[in-house]
Scaffold this active site. Sequence first.
Site, PDB file in Angstrom:
ATOM      1  N   GLU A   1      11.870  -9.560 -19.900  1.00 13.63           N
ATOM      2  CA  GLU A   1      11.093  -8.663 -20.752  1.00 13.63           C
ATOM      3  C   GLU A   1      11.893  -8.401 -22.021  1.00 13.63           C
ATOM      4  O   GLU A   1      13.023  -7.954 -21.912  1.00 13.63           O
ATOM      5  CB  GLU A   1      10.811  -7.349 -20.026  1.00 13.63           C
ATOM      6  CG  GLU A   1       9.856  -7.555 -18.866  1.00 13.63           C
ATOM      7  CD  GLU A   1       9.520  -6.293 -18.096  1.00 13.63           C
ATOM      8  OE1 GLU A   1       9.951  -5.195 -18.503  1.00 13.63           O
ATOM      9  OE2 GLU A   1       8.826  -6.404 -17.084  1.00 13.63           O
TER      10      GLU A   1
ATOM     11  N   MET B   1       0.852  -1.209   0.000  1.00 16.90           N
ATOM     12  CA  MET B   1       0.000   0.000   0.000  1.00 16.90           C
ATOM     13  C   MET B   1       0.883   1.252   0.000  1.00 16.90           C
ATOM     14  O   MET B   1       0.802   2.094   0.906  1.00 16.90           O
ATOM     15  CB  MET B   1      -0.925  -0.016   1.214  1.00 16.90           C
ATOM     16  CG  MET B   1      -2.101  -0.962   1.025  1.00 16.90           C
ATOM     17  SD  MET B   1      -3.321  -0.317  -0.156  1.00 16.90           S
ATOM     18  CE  MET B   1      -4.359   0.613   0.970  1.00 16.90           C
TER      19      MET B   1
ATOM     20  N   ARG C   1       6.902  -5.796 -10.641  1.00 15.80           N
ATOM     21  CA  ARG C   1       8.056  -6.339 -11.348  1.00 15.80           C
ATOM     22  C   ARG C   1       7.834  -7.828 -11.570  1.00 15.80           C
ATOM     23  O   ARG C   1       7.287  -8.509 -10.707  1.00 15.80           O
ATOM     24  CB  ARG C   1       9.360  -6.157 -10.534  1.00 15.80           C
ATOM     25  CG  ARG C   1       9.950  -4.743 -10.549  1.00 15.80           C
ATOM     26  CD  ARG C   1      10.523  -4.341 -11.908  1.00 15.80           C
ATOM     27  NE  ARG C   1      11.084  -2.996 -11.904  1.00 15.80           N
ATOM     28  CZ  ARG C   1      10.416  -1.879 -12.196  1.00 15.80           C
ATOM     29  NH1 ARG C   1       9.139  -1.938 -12.527  1.00 15.80           N
ATOM     30  NH2 ARG C   1      11.024  -0.708 -12.178  1.00 15.80           N
TER      31      ARG C   1
ATOM     32  N   THR D   1       1.606  -5.213 -11.935  1.00 16.08           N
ATOM     33  CA  THR D   1       2.224  -4.069 -12.622  1.00 16.08           C
ATOM     34  C   THR D   1       3.474  -3.632 -11.854  1.00 16.08           C
ATOM     35  O   THR D   1       3.949  -2.513 -12.043  1.00 16.08           O
ATOM     36  CB  THR D   1       1.256  -2.861 -12.722  1.00 16.08           C
ATOM     37  OG1 THR D   1       0.833  -2.512 -11.398  1.00 16.08           O
ATOM     38  CG2 THR D   1       0.051  -3.161 -13.588  1.00 16.08           C
TER      39      THR D   1
ATOM     40  N   HIS E   1       5.049  -3.677 -20.423  1.00 16.13           N
ATOM     41  CA  HIS E   1       5.599  -2.752 -19.422  1.00 16.13           C
ATOM     42  C   HIS E   1       5.290  -1.286 -19.784  1.00 16.13           C
ATOM     43  O   HIS E   1       6.194  -0.484 -20.038  1.00 16.13           O
ATOM     44  CB  HIS E   1       7.117  -2.964 -19.239  1.00 16.13           C
ATOM     45  CG  HIS E   1       7.603  -2.498 -17.894  1.00 16.13           C
ATOM     46  ND1 HIS E   1       8.641  -3.107 -17.209  1.00 16.13           N
ATOM     47  CD2 HIS E   1       7.195  -1.472 -17.110  1.00 16.13           C
ATOM     48  CE1 HIS E   1       8.837  -2.471 -16.056  1.00 16.13           C
ATOM     49  NE2 HIS E   1       7.972  -1.473 -15.975  1.00 16.13           N
TER      50      HIS E   1
ATOM     51  N   ARG F   1       2.561   4.383  -2.811  1.00 17.71           N
ATOM     52  CA  ARG F   1       1.941   5.417  -3.657  1.00 17.71           C
ATOM     53  C   ARG F   1       0.985   4.792  -4.670  1.00 17.71           C
ATOM     54  O   ARG F   1      -0.185   5.180  -4.763  1.00 17.71           O
ATOM     55  CB  ARG F   1       3.050   6.209  -4.378  1.00 17.71           C
ATOM     56  CG  ARG F   1       3.852   7.096  -3.457  1.00 17.71           C
ATOM     57  CD  ARG F   1       5.066   7.672  -4.176  1.00 17.71           C
ATOM     58  NE  ARG F   1       6.031   6.630  -4.466  1.00 17.71           N
ATOM     59  CZ  ARG F   1       7.281   6.591  -3.967  1.00 17.71           C
ATOM     60  NH1 ARG F   1       7.715   7.560  -3.190  1.00 17.71           N
ATOM     61  NH2 ARG F   1       8.085   5.602  -4.276  1.00 17.71           N
TER      62      ARG F   1
HETATM   63  P1  NAP Z   1       6.243   2.817  -2.904  1.00 16.08           P
HETATM   64  O1  NAP Z   1       5.452   4.058  -2.683  1.00 16.08           O
HETATM   65  O2  NAP Z   1       7.601   2.692  -2.305  1.00 16.08           O
HETATM   66  O3  NAP Z   1       5.323   1.593  -2.462  1.00 16.08           O
HETATM   67  C1  NAP Z   1       5.785   0.314  -2.226  1.00 16.08           C
HETATM   68  C2  NAP Z   1       5.017  -0.259  -1.046  1.00 16.08           C
HETATM   69  O4  NAP Z   1       5.386  -1.624  -0.864  1.00 16.08           O
HETATM   70  C3  NAP Z   1       5.290   0.444   0.271  1.00 16.08           C
HETATM   71  O5  NAP Z   1       4.046   0.755   0.860  1.00 16.08           O
HETATM   72  C4  NAP Z   1       6.032  -0.591   1.092  1.00 16.08           C
HETATM   73  O6  NAP Z   1       5.630  -0.428   2.434  1.00 16.08           O
HETATM   74  C5  NAP Z   1       5.527  -1.895   0.527  1.00 16.08           C
HETATM   75  N1  NAP Z   1       6.452  -3.011   0.719  1.00 16.08           N
HETATM   76  C6  NAP Z   1       7.781  -3.036   0.542  1.00 16.08           C
HETATM   77  N2  NAP Z   1       8.272  -4.257   0.778  1.00 16.08           N
HETATM   78  C7  NAP Z   1       7.211  -5.028   1.121  1.00 16.08           C
HETATM   79  C8  NAP Z   1       7.056  -6.395   1.484  1.00 16.08           C
HETATM   80  N3  NAP Z   1       8.114  -7.209   1.573  1.00 16.08           N
HETATM   81  N4  NAP Z   1       5.812  -6.853   1.747  1.00 16.08           N
HETATM   82  C9  NAP Z   1       4.735  -6.029   1.679  1.00 16.08           C
HETATM   83  N5  NAP Z   1       4.832  -4.716   1.351  1.00 16.08           N
HETATM   84  C10 NAP Z   1       6.048  -4.235   1.080  1.00 16.08           C
HETATM   85  O7  NAP Z   1       6.455   2.567  -4.465  1.00 16.08           O
HETATM   86  P2  NAP Z   1       5.462   2.958  -5.683  1.00 16.08           P
HETATM   87  O8  NAP Z   1       5.804   4.304  -6.183  1.00 16.08           O
HETATM   88  O9  NAP Z   1       4.074   2.675  -5.272  1.00 16.08           O
HETATM   89  O10 NAP Z   1       5.959   1.884  -6.766  1.00 16.08           O
HETATM   90  C11 NAP Z   1       5.856   0.502  -6.506  1.00 16.08           C
HETATM   91  C12 NAP Z   1       6.544  -0.308  -7.580  1.00 16.08           C
HETATM   92  O11 NAP Z   1       5.774  -0.298  -8.769  1.00 16.08           O
HETATM   93  C13 NAP Z   1       7.912   0.212  -8.047  1.00 16.08           C
HETATM   94  O12 NAP Z   1       8.944  -0.207  -7.167  1.00 16.08           O
HETATM   95  C14 NAP Z   1       8.046  -0.404  -9.425  1.00 16.08           C
HETATM   96  O13 NAP Z   1       8.699  -1.656  -9.338  1.00 16.08           O
HETATM   97  C15 NAP Z   1       6.605  -0.621  -9.864  1.00 16.08           C
HETATM   98  N6  NAP Z   1       6.220   0.267 -10.996  1.00 16.08           N
HETATM   99  C16 NAP Z   1       5.893  -0.311 -12.191  1.00 16.08           C
HETATM  100  C17 NAP Z   1       5.469   0.486 -13.242  1.00 16.08           C
HETATM  101  C18 NAP Z   1       5.092  -0.112 -14.554  1.00 16.08           C
HETATM  102  O14 NAP Z   1       5.350   0.509 -15.589  1.00 16.08           O
HETATM  103  N7  NAP Z   1       4.481  -1.272 -14.603  1.00 16.08           N
HETATM  104  C19 NAP Z   1       5.409   1.888 -13.101  1.00 16.08           C
HETATM  105  C20 NAP Z   1       5.758   2.431 -11.872  1.00 16.08           C
HETATM  106  C21 NAP Z   1       6.152   1.593 -10.828  1.00 16.08           C
HETATM  107  P3  NAP Z   1       6.534  -0.789   3.675  1.00 16.08           P
HETATM  108  O15 NAP Z   1       7.949  -0.488   3.277  1.00 16.08           O
HETATM  109  O16 NAP Z   1       5.967   0.048   4.758  1.00 16.08           O
HETATM  110  O17 NAP Z   1       6.237  -2.232   3.838  1.00 16.08           O
HETATM  111  C1  GLV Z   2       8.467   1.478 -14.012  1.00 17.51           C
HETATM  112  O1  GLV Z   2       8.373   0.277 -14.017  1.00 17.51           O
HETATM  113  C2  GLV Z   2       9.031   2.235 -12.943  1.00 17.51           C
HETATM  114  O2  GLV Z   2       9.544   1.628 -11.978  1.00 17.51           O
HETATM  115  O3  GLV Z   2       9.003   3.469 -13.044  1.00 17.51           O
END
Ligand code: NAP
Ligand code: GLV
Length: 314
Positions: free
Chosen positions: A253, A152, A224, A222, A272, A154
């Site tokens: 990928e 949970m 990794r 969405t 992606h 961003r």
């Molecule tokens: P973020 O704000 O850092 O959110 C990640 C969440 O995961 C945090 O709430 C973190 O909370 C939790 N977390 C970390 N380790 C965990 C675990 N072992 N078990 C359960 N929860 C855990 O990151 P975001 O901006 O939302 O982005 C998330 C991910 O989306 C990125 O790292 C990237 O890989 C992926 N992404 C993909 C795309 C795409 O094009 N498909 C685009 C953007 C991002 P706690 O640390 O408090 O547990």
């Molecule tokens: C896309 O996957 C990103 O991490 O920005």
Amino acid sequence: MARVFVSRQLPGAALERLRKAHETTVWSERRPPTYEQLRAHAAEADGLLTMLSDRIDAPLLEAAPRLRAVANYAVGFDNVDLAAAARHGVAVGNTPDVLTEATADLAFALLLAAARRLPEALASARNDWSDWEPTGLLGAEVWGATLGVVGMGRIGRAVARRGEGFGMTVLGSSRGSGSSLEELLARADFVSLHVPLSADTHHLIDADALARMQPTAILINTARGEIVDQAALAAALHERRIAGAALDVTTPEPLSPDDPLWRAPNLVITPHIGSATRSARERMAELAVDNLLAGLDGQPMPNQVSVTREAPAA
Ligand code: NAP
Ligand code: GLV
Ligand code: GLV
């Protein structure tokens, strides 16, 4: 002026600011640089602007004596060895927030596509649409269903808000808060993954986790590819132990053409594209350039993910 290497052409005008401030080389070929090509450019560079598909590992950092700053054009930074970067005094930055809503939209688009079997429906409309059928292409109801958001942060929270808007019951799990992963997997009709890839989350969704899901449940990834044990997912789909999956990320990928996932029933795959809106990608470029300019200036990056130590005296 510092020497900067940018590993792909970026949308928008952000690179102009970089060109004005530093001697900037932008990779202009259609395909990205290979690891060896990237390493050769890094060897001469003070700063790098890299893609999530560029591997910034210890040998590359070792071979880059001038390097001080790496701006990754992504919010995820699992492609960068942060410990090695810290050892070499290299600051590393990412591009959070500006892609949150775009990525959450794509996660929801995948959820709806898998629920309502859109790939099959699109193909049917073109190829074999004969009659309106009471039992044709029946999918899953989204309204009133339970959405499980793993991570949970961003993007996870932005997906949860969309779920609430669609009348779903939302369960969230993060380390130490919300539902346990086990409870979430058992209760959710849709499980959407939003954790970063790390040693802790590698194969978080393995055969055991898939076995906890309901046979009617759908998995959306969405985050990794490596967060899911793909062989276990392919088996679960082929044996209809879960109802479907929608993946924007895979290992590798692109997915190899003979991967069993391609033949799995009710699977949606996109290449992606989570952050692929014009405004998100332009704003990511601005953030990456801001990070690189600050890092080269010896200032903290606006979005720095590394802890830098002074490089040891020679
Ligand atoms: P973020 O704000 O850092 O959110 C990640 C969440 O995961 C945090 O709430 C973190 O909370 C939790 N977390 C970390 N380790 C965990 C675990 N072992 N078990 C359960 N929860 C855990 O990151 P975001 O901006 O939302 O982005 C998330 C991910 O989306 C990125 O790292 C990237 O890989 C992926 N992404 C993909 C795309 C795409 O094009 N498909 C685009 C953007 C991002 P706690 O640390 O408090 O547990
Ligand atoms: C896309 O996957 C990103 O991490 O920005
Ligand atoms: C379907 O198109 C309906 O009118 O129910």
